[in-house]
Design a protein around this motif. Structure first.
Motif, PDB file in Angstrom:
ATOM      1  N   ILE A  31     -35.241  21.884 -44.539  1.00 25.19           N
ATOM      2  CA  ILE A  31     -35.117  21.683 -45.983  1.00 25.19           C
ATOM      3  C   ILE A  31     -33.646  21.446 -46.295  1.00 25.19           C
ATOM      4  CG2 ILE A  31     -35.417  22.701 -48.267  1.00 25.19           C
ATOM      5  CD1 ILE A  31     -37.614  24.435 -47.181  1.00 25.19           C
ATOM      6  N   THR A  32     -33.362  20.433 -47.090  1.00 23.18           N
ATOM      7  CA  THR A  32     -32.008  20.190 -47.565  1.00 23.18           C
ATOM      8  C   THR A  32     -32.025  20.107 -49.082  1.00 23.18           C
ATOM      9  OG1 THR A  32     -30.095  18.706 -47.432  1.00 23.18           O
ATOM     10  CG2 THR A  32     -32.264  17.672 -47.273  1.00 23.18           C
ATOM     11  N   ASN A  33     -31.045  20.729 -49.708  1.00 23.40           N
ATOM     12  CA  ASN A  33     -31.021  20.810 -51.171  1.00 23.40           C
ATOM     13  C   ASN A  33     -29.788  20.099 -51.707  1.00 23.40           C
ATOM     14  OD1 ASN A  33     -31.270  21.437 -53.843  1.00 23.40           O
ATOM     15  ND2 ASN A  33     -30.990  23.644 -53.620  1.00 23.40           N
ATOM     16  N   GLY A  34     -29.938  18.803 -52.003  1.00 22.12           N
ATOM     17  CA  GLY A  34     -28.842  18.055 -52.601  1.00 22.12           C
ATOM     18  C   GLY A  34     -28.653  18.359 -54.074  1.00 22.12           C
ATOM     19  N   GLY A  35     -29.606  19.081 -54.659  1.00 23.80           N
ATOM     20  CA  GLY A  35     -29.511  19.389 -56.071  1.00 23.80           C
ATOM     21  C   GLY A  35     -28.333  20.270 -56.412  1.00 23.80           C
ATOM     22  N   ILE A  36     -27.874  21.093 -55.470  1.00 23.17           N
ATOM     23  CA  ILE A  36     -26.735  21.969 -55.768  1.00 23.17           C
ATOM     24  C   ILE A  36     -25.465  21.158 -55.961  1.00 23.17           C
ATOM     25  CG2 ILE A  36     -27.742  23.929 -54.556  1.00 23.17           C
ATOM     26  CD1 ILE A  36     -25.985  23.308 -52.188  1.00 23.17           C
ATOM     27  N   TYR A  37     -25.460  19.897 -55.506  1.00 22.46           N
ATOM     28  CA  TYR A  37     -24.306  19.026 -55.710  1.00 22.46           C
ATOM     29  C   TYR A  37     -24.550  18.020 -56.839  1.00 22.46           C
ATOM     30  CZ  TYR A  37     -23.344  20.852 -51.061  1.00 22.46           C
ATOM     31  OH  TYR A  37     -23.151  21.686 -49.980  1.00 22.46           O
ATOM     32  N   GLY A  38     -25.729  18.091 -57.469  1.00 24.81           N
ATOM     33  CA  GLY A  38     -26.029  17.209 -58.587  1.00 24.81           C
ATOM     34  C   GLY A  38     -26.890  16.009 -58.237  1.00 24.81           C
ATOM     35  N   SER A  39     -27.419  15.943 -57.002  1.00 27.56           N
ATOM     36  CA  SER A  39     -28.237  14.798 -56.606  1.00 27.56           C
ATOM     37  C   SER A  39     -29.568  14.812 -57.351  1.00 27.56           C
ATOM     38  CB  SER A  39     -28.488  14.826 -55.103  1.00 27.56           C
ATOM     39  OG  SER A  39     -29.419  13.834 -54.726  1.00 27.56           O
ATOM     40  N   LEU A  40     -29.934  13.671 -57.941  1.00 25.79           N
ATOM     41  CA  LEU A  40     -31.203  13.561 -58.661  1.00 25.79           C
ATOM     42  C   LEU A  40     -32.320  13.094 -57.744  1.00 25.79           C
ATOM     43  CD1 LEU A  40     -32.598  13.755 -61.425  1.00 25.79           C
ATOM     44  CD2 LEU A  40     -31.990  11.348 -61.797  1.00 25.79           C
ATOM     45  N   MET A  41     -31.993  12.244 -56.740  1.00 30.46           N
ATOM     46  CA  MET A  41     -33.000  11.744 -55.812  1.00 30.46           C
ATOM     47  C   MET A  41     -32.297  11.206 -54.574  1.00 30.46           C
ATOM     48  SD  MET A  41     -36.021   8.915 -56.418  1.00 30.46           S
ATOM     49  CE  MET A  41     -36.759   9.888 -57.714  1.00 30.46           C
ATOM     50  N   SER A  42     -32.908  11.390 -53.409  1.00 27.75           N
ATOM     51  CA  SER A  42     -32.337  10.896 -52.162  1.00 27.75           C
ATOM     52  C   SER A  42     -33.442  10.749 -51.134  1.00 27.75           C
ATOM     53  CB  SER A  42     -31.262  11.857 -51.632  1.00 27.75           C
ATOM     54  OG  SER A  42     -31.854  13.092 -51.251  1.00 27.75           O
ATOM     55  N   THR A  43     -33.099  10.107 -50.007  1.00 26.80           N
ATOM     56  CA  THR A  43     -34.036   9.980 -48.881  1.00 26.80           C
ATOM     57  C   THR A  43     -33.395  10.638 -47.671  1.00 26.80           C
ATOM     58  OG1 THR A  43     -33.113   7.811 -48.334  1.00 26.80           O
ATOM     59  CG2 THR A  43     -35.064   7.848 -49.729  1.00 26.80           C
ATOM     60  N   PRO A  44     -33.668  11.913 -47.415  1.00 28.89           N
ATOM     61  CA  PRO A  44     -33.016  12.616 -46.304  1.00 28.89           C
ATOM     62  C   PRO A  44     -33.398  12.011 -44.954  1.00 28.89           C
ATOM     63  CG  PRO A  44     -34.784  13.946 -47.244  1.00 28.89           C
ATOM     64  CD  PRO A  44     -34.607  12.778 -48.150  1.00 28.89           C
ATOM     65  N   ILE A  45     -32.494  12.150 -43.984  1.00 29.27           N
ATOM     66  CA  ILE A  45     -32.716  11.648 -42.630  1.00 29.27           C
ATOM     67  C   ILE A  45     -33.206  12.793 -41.756  1.00 29.27           C
ATOM     68  CG2 ILE A  45     -31.635  10.546 -40.631  1.00 29.27           C
ATOM     69  CD1 ILE A  45     -29.662   9.261 -42.477  1.00 29.27           C
ATOM     70  N   LEU A  46     -34.107  12.488 -40.837  1.00 30.13           N
ATOM     71  CA  LEU A  46     -34.683  13.507 -39.963  1.00 30.13           C
ATOM     72  C   LEU A  46     -33.614  14.205 -39.129  1.00 30.13           C
ATOM     73  CD1 LEU A  46     -37.842  11.667 -38.560  1.00 30.13           C
ATOM     74  CD2 LEU A  46     -37.660  13.124 -40.567  1.00 30.13           C
ATOM     75  N   ASN A  47     -33.912  15.439 -38.769  1.00 29.71           N
ATOM     76  CA  ASN A  47     -33.068  16.221 -37.874  1.00 29.71           C
ATOM     77  C   ASN A  47     -33.776  16.281 -36.526  1.00 29.71           C
ATOM     78  OD1 ASN A  47     -31.099  17.932 -36.878  1.00 29.71           O
ATOM     79  ND2 ASN A  47     -32.043  19.770 -37.735  1.00 29.71           N
ATOM     80  N   PRO A  48     -33.497  15.329 -35.581  1.00 30.19           N
ATOM     81  CA  PRO A  48     -34.250  15.250 -34.321  1.00 30.19           C
ATOM     82  C   PRO A  48     -34.200  16.571 -33.563  1.00 30.19           C
ATOM     83  CG  PRO A  48     -32.753  13.383 -34.565  1.00 30.19           C
ATOM     84  CD  PRO A  48     -32.395  14.369 -35.632  1.00 30.19           C
ATOM     85  N   PRO A  49     -35.295  16.920 -32.829  1.00 26.43           N
ATOM     86  CA  PRO A  49     -36.523  16.131 -32.629  1.00 26.43           C
ATOM     87  C   PRO A  49     -37.615  16.433 -33.657  1.00 26.43           C
ATOM     88  CG  PRO A  49     -36.553  18.040 -31.196  1.00 26.43           C
ATOM     89  CD  PRO A  49     -35.261  18.117 -31.966  1.00 26.43           C
ATOM     90  N   GLN A  50     -37.237  16.993 -34.806  1.00 23.60           N
ATOM     91  CA  GLN A  50     -38.223  17.305 -35.833  1.00 23.60           C
ATOM     92  C   GLN A  50     -38.836  16.023 -36.390  1.00 23.60           C
ATOM     93  OE1 GLN A  50     -36.334  19.885 -38.739  1.00 23.60           O
ATOM     94  NE2 GLN A  50     -35.260  21.003 -37.125  1.00 23.60           N
ATOM     95  N   SER A  51     -40.017  16.164 -36.964  1.00 23.46           N
ATOM     96  CA  SER A  51     -40.746  14.999 -37.458  1.00 23.46           C
ATOM     97  C   SER A  51     -40.726  14.881 -38.978  1.00 23.46           C
ATOM     98  CB  SER A  51     -42.202  15.052 -36.977  1.00 23.46           C
ATOM     99  OG  SER A  51     -42.247  14.941 -35.569  1.00 23.46           O
ATOM    100  N   ALA A  52     -40.132  15.855 -39.678  1.00 20.40           N
ATOM    101  CA  ALA A  52     -40.116  15.770 -41.140  1.00 20.40           C
ATOM    102  C   ALA A  52     -39.011  16.649 -41.699  1.00 20.40           C
ATOM    103  CB  ALA A  52     -41.465  16.189 -41.724  1.00 20.40           C
ATOM    104  N   ILE A  53     -38.563  16.294 -42.911  1.00 20.00           N
ATOM    105  CA  ILE A  53     -37.553  17.081 -43.624  1.00 20.00           C
ATOM    106  C   ILE A  53     -37.824  16.941 -45.111  1.00 20.00           C
ATOM    107  CG2 ILE A  53     -35.932  15.129 -43.563  1.00 20.00           C
ATOM    108  CD1 ILE A  53     -33.636  17.163 -43.555  1.00 20.00           C
ATOM    109  N   LEU A  54     -37.703  18.053 -45.846  1.00 16.10           N
ATOM    110  CA  LEU A  54     -37.921  18.058 -47.287  1.00 16.10           C
ATOM    111  C   LEU A  54     -36.584  18.008 -48.006  1.00 16.10           C
ATOM    112  CD1 LEU A  54     -39.985  18.479 -49.688  1.00 16.10           C
ATOM    113  CD2 LEU A  54     -39.249  20.880 -49.614  1.00 16.10           C
TER     114      LEU A  54
END
Length: 433
Positions: free
Chosen positions: A351-374
């Motif tokens: 899980i990554t929270n860009g909202g604490i820096y003011g991000s309204l929307m983003s497309t996070p990049i995977l953290n290999p070898p994981q298959s998903a990230i929120l």
């Protein structure tokens, strides 16, 4: 007595580090467990401490150099050691030069026999060099028969190379062997190098840290390897915010100062959705897909050297309070540069929270070898339609980036819908609905 300071074991799969900076200089006094040098690995910075008190010896490795595990960094001379140990050892006297026989001197006056002949020596006697018996010819000089064939075939001696004849001269056989070789493709000219960049005086050039280079490499590898796709949804945060307001003080008092935040709600909501859609928690290993019956939750936190992702191990066995305490601890140690290597490996979902820096929307990049990230984002009051009425609600966009090789679109969208339902009505988490 002196104690050696060596590069310590740095964790699984980490075999080297870079000398980030020396914290103590040669000749300075250090105490037991005082940090002497800071090492930078692919994942975190590590401080190496003095094993005992004393005076620091010379640096064996300069700042910026790469060192292997076990390499000697410096030594600590025990306090009270003699000055001889601290000063450089006396150099041995140079060996005397071998005696050179003196030239023959004239006999003293009155002594018969005139000049004494030199005494014979047992060493070899230099003889004048004999002239060569043959004139040395230049390399690749062809023999007459070879020259004739080369003229007929329009072949240069330099293309045939060194010959097999005497003194490297080219023979007719060398020419025949050259003509029978398969034609070599012409070498392509090397691509022209880009002109060196000239820095503007107003620019500042800073060398990338090892951590930053590793982050860049891993993210680019993820883009090159995985089939990354992102799906979005929005979450009404009204119920979560009301629960936090109603129980914040009681929660903090009950759990010894642990503060109730939104991260524990999202972690528990993700765990619930991962159990229902296990492909989101899986990974590709060669030609196999590995499904996990546990959740090691990675939580992205910002540190002074960049973004790191410490892992909540067995997060599916944790309650809200334990999750909040662990995340708060990760954030503090990340700011202090004190995260351990084993805390940064083994995650199954992040899980990554860009909202604490003011991000309204983003497309996070995977953290290999994981298959998903929120990706979580900023909470903003927006007008939405509820039961046919336009109302103002605190809304958050959420994004799930996933590897389409493992996770189908239906699973990804369903995962986000289940997350949305759990956060908008946290009672579902308590009832495991």
């Amino acid at each position: 007595m002196s104690a050696e300071i060596k590069v310590p074991t740095l964790g699984e799969s980490v075999t080297s580090a870079t000398i980030a900076r020396w914290l103590k200089q040669p000749g300075e006094t250090v105490s037991v467990d005082e940090a002497v040098v800071e090492l930078e690995t692919d994942k975190v910075s590590v401080e190496v401490s003095a094993p005992e008190a004393g005076v620091l010896g010379p640096h064996e490795v300069a700042e910026g150099a790469e060192v292997e595990v076990g390499a000697l960094l410096t030594v600590v001379e025990a306090a009270g050691a003699g000055s001889a140990a601290a000063s450089p050892a006396a150099k041995p006297a140079p060996a005397p030069a071998p005696a050179v026989p003196a030239a023959a001197a004239p006999a003293p006056a009155g002594q018969t026999g005139g000049i004494q002949p030199p005494r014979p020596t047992s060493g070899p006697v230099a003889r004048p060099a004999t002239p060569p018996s043959d004139v040395q010819r230049p390399a690749h000089d062809p023999l007459p028969a070879a020259q004739k064939m080369m003229t007929e075939k329009s072949v240069e001696a330099s293309t045939v190379g060194e010959g097999t004849g005497k003194d490297g001269r080219i023979t007719k056989g060398d020419v025949l062997a050259f003509l029978e070789r398969p034609a070599q493709p012409a070498e392509k000219p090397a691509p022209a190098k880009a002109p060196a960049r000239t820095d503007d005086p107003r620019e500042e050039r800073v060398k990338m840290t090892r951590l930053r280079k590793t982050i860049a490499s891993r993210l680019k590898d993820a883009q090159n390897t995985a089939a990354i796709l992102t799906t979005f949804n929005e979450v009404d945060m009204s119920a979560a915010m009301k629960m936090r307001t109603d129980y914040k003080e009681a929660f903090e008092k009950k759990h010894n100062g642990a503060r109730l935040g939104f991260m524990s709600i999202f972690v528990r909501a993700c765990i619930s959705a991962l159990k229902e859609f296990p492909a989101v928690n899986a990974q590709i290993d060669g030609d196999d897909i590995v499904y996990r019956n546990f959740v090691h939750m990675g939580i992205a936190v910002g540190g002074p050297s960049g973004l790191v992702v410490p892992v909540l191990r067995d997060a599916d066995q944790m309650g809200f309070a334990e999750i909040e305490r662990s995340i708060a601890g990760f954030g503090k140690r990340a700011r202090d540069g004190a995260l351990k290597l084993d805390e940064l490996t083994g995650g199954t979902f992040s899980i990554t929270n860009g909202g604490i820096y003011g991000s309204l929307m983003s497309t996070p990049i995977l953290n290999p070898p994981q298959s998903a990230i929120l990706g979580m984002h900023k909470i903003m009051d927006r007008p939405i339609a509820v039961a046919g009425q336009v109302v103002i609600r605190p809304m958050m966009y959420v994004a799930l980036s996933y590897d389409h090789r493992v996770v189908d679109g239906k699973e990804a969208v369903s995962f986000l819908v289940r997350l949305k339902e759990s956060v908008e009505d946290p009672r579902r988490l308590l009832l495991e609905l």
